[in-house]
Scaffold this motif. Structure first.
Motif, mmCIF file in Angstrom:
data_model
loop_
_atom_site.group_PDB
_atom_site.id
_atom_site.type_symbol
_atom_site.label_atom_id
_atom_site.label_comp_id
_atom_site.label_asym_id
_atom_site.label_seq_id
_atom_site.Cartn_x
_atom_site.Cartn_y
_atom_site.Cartn_z
ATOM 1 N N LEU A 1 -0.352 7.091 -6.103
ATOM 2 C CA LEU A 1 -0.525 8.430 -6.209
ATOM 3 C C LEU A 1 0.421 9.395 -6.835
ATOM 4 O O LEU A 1 0.283 10.521 -6.872
ATOM 5 C CB LEU A 1 -0.952 8.454 -4.637
ATOM 6 C CG LEU A 1 -1.892 10.003 -4.251
ATOM 7 C CD1 LEU A 1 -2.841 9.748 -4.458
ATOM 8 C CD2 LEU A 1 -1.585 9.382 -2.349
ATOM 9 N N LEU B 1 0.885 -1.225 -0.069
ATOM 10 C CA LEU B 1 0.253 -0.053 -0.072
ATOM 11 C C LEU B 1 0.671 1.068 -0.170
ATOM 12 O O LEU B 1 0.549 2.224 -0.782
ATOM 13 C CB LEU B 1 -1.288 -0.038 1.212
ATOM 14 C CG LEU B 1 -1.931 1.641 1.248
ATOM 15 C CD1 LEU B 1 -2.865 1.337 -0.166
ATOM 16 C CD2 LEU B 1 -2.720 1.359 2.809
ATOM 17 N N PHE C 1 -8.381 2.022 0.415
ATOM 18 C CA PHE C 1 -7.962 0.876 1.303
ATOM 19 C C PHE C 1 -6.681 1.217 2.035
ATOM 20 O O PHE C 1 -6.455 0.449 3.234
ATOM 21 C CB PHE C 1 -6.756 0.852 0.168
ATOM 22 C CG PHE C 1 -7.069 -0.180 -1.036
ATOM 23 C CD1 PHE C 1 -6.246 -1.775 -0.657
ATOM 24 C CD2 PHE C 1 -6.863 -0.403 -2.325
ATOM 25 C CE1 PHE C 1 -7.241 -2.447 -1.610
ATOM 26 C CE2 PHE C 1 -7.057 -0.876 -3.055
ATOM 27 C CZ PHE C 1 -7.377 -2.352 -2.961
ATOM 28 N N MET D 1 0.513 -3.283 -7.557
ATOM 29 C CA MET D 1 -0.434 -3.530 -6.599
ATOM 30 C C MET D 1 -1.187 -3.767 -6.856
ATOM 31 O O MET D 1 -2.128 -4.553 -5.579
ATOM 32 C CB MET D 1 -0.463 -1.655 -6.591
ATOM 33 C CG MET D 1 -1.328 -1.359 -5.077
ATOM 34 S SD MET D 1 -1.640 0.465 -5.263
ATOM 35 C CE MET D 1 -3.029 0.640 -7.145
ATOM 36 N N THR E 1 -7.629 8.296 -7.063
ATOM 37 C CA THR E 1 -7.199 9.103 -5.236
ATOM 38 C C THR E 1 -7.728 8.260 -4.694
ATOM 39 O O THR E 1 -7.840 8.136 -3.336
ATOM 40 C CB THR E 1 -7.204 10.397 -5.148
ATOM 41 O OG1 THR E 1 -6.048 10.664 -6.069
ATOM 42 C CG2 THR E 1 -6.828 10.691 -3.788
ATOM 43 N N GLY F 1 1.602 1.884 -3.702
ATOM 44 C CA GLY F 1 -0.426 2.352 -3.795
ATOM 45 C C GLY F 1 0.537 3.675 -3.762
ATOM 46 O O GLY F 1 0.170 5.101 -4.365
ATOM 47 N N GLY F 2 1.074 3.665 -2.394
ATOM 48 C CA GLY F 2 1.868 5.211 -2.147
ATOM 49 C C GLY F 2 2.449 6.247 -2.515
ATOM 50 O O GLY F 2 1.750 7.472 -3.566
ATOM 51 N N LEU G 1 -10.082 -0.691 -8.510
ATOM 52 C CA LEU G 1 -9.029 -1.423 -9.637
ATOM 53 C C LEU G 1 -9.378 -2.018 -10.805
ATOM 54 O O LEU G 1 -8.211 -1.182 -11.727
ATOM 55 C CB LEU G 1 -7.595 -1.939 -8.957
ATOM 56 C CG LEU G 1 -7.677 -1.026 -7.429
ATOM 57 C CD1 LEU G 1 -6.393 -1.799 -6.581
ATOM 58 C CD2 LEU G 1 -6.725 0.309 -7.716
ATOM 59 N N ALA H 1 1.359 1.022 -10.244
ATOM 60 C CA ALA H 1 -0.014 0.581 -10.033
ATOM 61 C C ALA H 1 -0.436 -0.882 -10.659
ATOM 62 O O ALA H 1 -1.276 -1.566 -9.889
ATOM 63 C CB ALA H 1 -0.603 1.844 -10.968
ATOM 64 N N LEU I 1 -7.397 3.963 -3.141
ATOM 65 C CA LEU I 1 -6.410 4.137 -2.034
ATOM 66 C C LEU I 1 -6.577 4.941 -0.906
ATOM 67 O O LEU I 1 -6.170 4.539 0.005
ATOM 68 C CB LEU I 1 -5.322 5.083 -2.160
ATOM 69 C CG LEU I 1 -4.342 4.583 -4.057
ATOM 70 C CD1 LEU I 1 -3.075 5.421 -3.407
ATOM 71 C CD2 LEU I 1 -3.651 3.546 -3.307
#
Length: 219
Positions: free
Chosen positions: A106, A97, A205, A135, A199, A101-102, A173, A132, A202
């Motif tokens: 993002l 994540l 999540f 993820m 965004t 993800g972050g 996703l 991505a 996430l």
């Protein structure tokens, strides 16, 4: 005298007839009982139907459990440390994540939209789709691992908000992954949807992680 006897006999006959009629009419009170039992039966059926879990949901959960259960039983024979079984899944997913993800989805995604540094934008365009996609893959594998962890601890699956938010996030996703195909035809509108939906996913999540921590502490 005979007339008096005849009147007396007539009265006796009338009283007997009235008694017989009342005796025949009296069971009419019992006739209403079947309607009462029918109402009770309908009420119980209504309660049963309103509280029953949809059969397709039960079937899907049972099919997934039967698919994963043999692997869970095998790993239980390895006598893995309890802490690994209990916290291995959330630890791995937290790394995915934050890193993929972050940072990858993002930060790199918004760098493409907002940065004026051409080198940074070029790097982000290269890394963003790869991280991505990674993820999504690791989250999907992690979902299987999380359910296996529950089965190894003899706990039910599909009975917590953590599982529901995880499946919802994976579904979103999958939708998110199709949006770049519309960039050329839809232009800015498709890119906006991709950015803001990503965004939001996430954010979901992050909630999912919090629910997972709560679930882990409750086991």
């Amino acid at each position: 005298m005979k007339q008096v006897n005849m009147q007396t006999r007539c009265r006796n006959v009338q009283s007997r007839i009235s008694l017989r009629v009342s005796a025949v009419a009296r069971p009419s009170k019992i006739v209403s009982k079947p309607s009462v039992s029918m109402n009770i039966r309908k009420t119980s059926e209504l309660k049963l139907n309103s509280s029953a879990v949809p059969l397709f949901t039960v079937a899907a959960a049972e099919a997934i459990r039967e698919l994963i259960q043999p692997q869970a039983d095998y790993f239980k024979t390895l006598d893995l440390p309890e802490a690994l079984v209990h916290w291995g899944h959330p630890g791995n997913m937290m790394v995915v994540l934050l890193a993929m993800g972050g940072y990858g989805a993002l930060v790199k995604g918004w760098t493409i939209r907002t940065s004026t540094d051409e080198a940074a934008v070029a790097e982000a365009k290269d890394m963003h789709p790869k991280l991505a996609a990674g993820m999504f893959i690791f989250f999907a594998l992690g979902a299987v691992g999380g359910m296996m962890s529950l089965l190894m601890q003899d706990k039910p699956i599909f009975e917590s908000p953590h599982v529901l938010t995880g499946l919802g996030g994976l579904s979103l996703l999958a939708v998110q992954a199709t949006l770049p195909a519309f960039f050329a035809s839809q232009g800015k509108s498709a890119r906006d949807v991709h950015a803001y939906l990503g965004t939001s996913i996430l954010g979901l999540f992050v909630v999912h992680a919090g629910l997972g921590l709560q679930l882990g502490l409750s086991l």
